[in-house]
Design a protein around this motif. Sequence first.
Motif, PDB file in Angstrom:
ATOM      1  N   GLN A  69       0.659  -3.297  -4.764  1.00  0.00           N
ATOM      2  CA  GLN A  69      -0.539  -2.775  -4.134  1.00  0.00           C
ATOM      3  C   GLN A  69      -1.518  -2.427  -5.237  1.00  0.00           C
ATOM      4  O   GLN A  69      -1.138  -2.366  -6.406  1.00  0.00           O
ATOM      5  CB  GLN A  69      -0.208  -1.523  -3.325  1.00  0.00           C
ATOM      6  N   PRO A  70      -2.761  -2.152  -4.870  1.00  0.00           N
ATOM      7  CA  PRO A  70      -3.696  -1.694  -5.903  1.00  0.00           C
ATOM      8  C   PRO A  70      -3.110  -0.492  -6.633  1.00  0.00           C
ATOM      9  O   PRO A  70      -2.560   0.415  -6.024  1.00  0.00           O
ATOM     10  CB  PRO A  70      -4.941  -1.314  -5.102  1.00  0.00           C
ATOM     11  N   GLY A  71      -3.190  -0.503  -7.926  1.00  0.00           N
ATOM     12  CA  GLY A  71      -2.648   0.568  -8.744  1.00  0.00           C
ATOM     13  C   GLY A  71      -1.233   0.310  -9.225  1.00  0.00           C
ATOM     14  O   GLY A  71      -0.738   1.026 -10.076  1.00  0.00           O
ATOM     15  N   GLN A  72      -0.568  -0.706  -8.668  1.00  0.00           N
ATOM     16  CA  GLN A  72       0.771  -1.086  -9.122  1.00  0.00           C
ATOM     17  C   GLN A  72       1.700   0.126  -9.236  1.00  0.00           C
ATOM     18  O   GLN A  72       2.287   0.383 -10.260  1.00  0.00           O
ATOM     19  CB  GLN A  72       0.687  -1.814 -10.458  1.00  0.00           C
ATOM     20  N   ARG A  73       1.868   0.894  -8.158  1.00  0.00           N
ATOM     21  CA  ARG A  73       2.687   2.090  -8.203  1.00  0.00           C
ATOM     22  C   ARG A  73       4.171   1.786  -8.033  1.00  0.00           C
ATOM     23  O   ARG A  73       4.544   0.697  -7.645  1.00  0.00           O
ATOM     24  CB  ARG A  73       2.332   3.110  -7.123  1.00  0.00           C
TER      25      ARG A  73
END
Length: 183
Positions: A166-170
């Motif tokens: 996801q955005p941010g690669q958490r």
Amino acid sequence: TVRVLAQFTNATPFHLRWAPDGRRLGFIVGDSAHSELEITDIDGVAPVRVALVDLEGGRPPWSWAPQGIVLPDSEPGSYRLIDPDTRSQRVLAAGGSISRTYTPLLSPDGQTLIVARWRPWGFANDLWLHAAGTGRWMPLTYTGGSDPDLVRWDQRGITAAIHLYQPGQRYEIARSPAAGAPF
């Protein structure tokens, strides 16, 4: 300053793993055409070859367990357990419906094996479980659209660090109390 205790190989090692006893180090040397798993004592004993290793997919193909070294066998979905001292071996999983697996993890009782499966072309990787005596692999369900990076198994159950695409690669940490139970 850095003090070198021992130089354990002249080759370029990769996929290094500490043994559970903290006294030995295992690593792979070679290339995609010919790779070997070697172990050495941290006191500077020369490395000893344990087995040839297939580096399909480039992911870590082996792991230490309290019972020995978990290593894939020649047939996809098959794994063996090697005693690093005697080199004796036993089958953990004899082939199956999955391939391109990596980072095997053996349960504390030595009866259940978990592996991650590499799925190329943009699909998230996933986890699979093989219980001794069943002869089959079963998928483990956890957060979708993600990639299990680190998995550990202890008295509290199975814990996985899940890389979310996801955005941010958490990352998220997921825990299952037992093999086959939901995360």
